[in-house]
Design an enzyme around this catalytic site. Sequence first.
Site, PDB file in Angstrom:
ATOM      1  CB  SER A 205      52.065  38.151  39.186  1.00  0.00           C
ATOM      2  OG  SER A 205      52.086  38.515  37.839  1.00  0.00           O
TER       3      SER A 205
ATOM      4  CG  ASP B 118      44.672  39.681  36.745  1.00  0.00           C
ATOM      5  OD1 ASP B 118      45.252  40.397  35.910  1.00  0.00           O
ATOM      6  OD2 ASP B 118      45.271  38.954  37.557  1.00  0.00           O
TER       7      ASP B 118
ATOM      8  CG  HIS C  13      47.757  41.026  38.343  1.00  0.00           C
ATOM      9  ND1 HIS C  13      47.590  39.676  38.100  1.00  0.00           N
ATOM     10  CD2 HIS C  13      49.103  41.234  38.360  1.00  0.00           C
ATOM     11  CE1 HIS C  13      48.767  39.090  37.963  1.00  0.00           C
ATOM     12  NE2 HIS C  13      49.703  40.006  38.127  1.00  0.00           N
TER      13      HIS C  13
END
Length: 286
Positions: free
Chosen positions: A152, A231, A264
Amino acid sequence: MSTLELLSEHACFGGVQRFYRHASGAIGLPMQFGVYLPPQALLPDAQVPVLFYLAGLTCTEETFAIKAGAQQHAARHGLAIVTPDTSPRGTELPGQADSWDFGVGAGFYLDATERPWSAAWQMETYVSEELHQLVGKHLPVDLARAGIFGHSMGGHGALTLALRRPGQYRSVSAFAPIANPVNCPWGQKAFAGYLGADRGTWLAHDATELISQHPMAPYPEGVLIDQGLADKFLPTQLHPEAFEAACKQLGQPLTLRRHAGHDHGYYFIQSFVGDHIAHHARALGA
């Protein structure tokens, strides 16, 4: 060069998971980081390849070590893994903890130029210079065989630091990276706060823009990215398709794997971290 204070040590898959604290010159405050040393690193006169893992928003130096399950793969391939914290802590700057995506836990792996953040938020210098040299001096790792990966915000950091310093990092990969931050809310908020209103300065910290500026593919052995299709941040924040298009334009080999059902979080990372360790092991000759 500062000394290391060992905070804890844990036997793990024949090696050791350690956590350290040290006085950081780049940050001006104490910083903590983790390191997994595989069993190969504990032999006399050992020097093993090293991976730097950059975590995402709200995470610490412990998150990956606890949640990813990477140590078993690192032990098999003989790789050390270094996990820095995601920002300075203890600065007491006004507003540093007002939001989860800016300030504490959200350093974005760049050197801030805007006050008051510029006083301590020097995360690129910390990760790629100070911490790099520190682990090379005090731990049994071979900095000539160093790779970088992240998740991320940390995936953004891994891609940008690798593209800004291709001679320093020989391999790079990412999980669900913020791949085009100048065009997403997370990146725009962070860049405006840390770098100021001039969007031209932001481009030097955007992986999609950086790959477009290279005259030739900086990682001919390839970049690996995994992205979950469930996600919730994919439509608005991550933009892997922009990075994919820029790599194709340059001729940079990229393996971008899209996975149905994966979100995620760290269950996603656990599912594919072994592939990432193997990717780096091949590139680093482990």
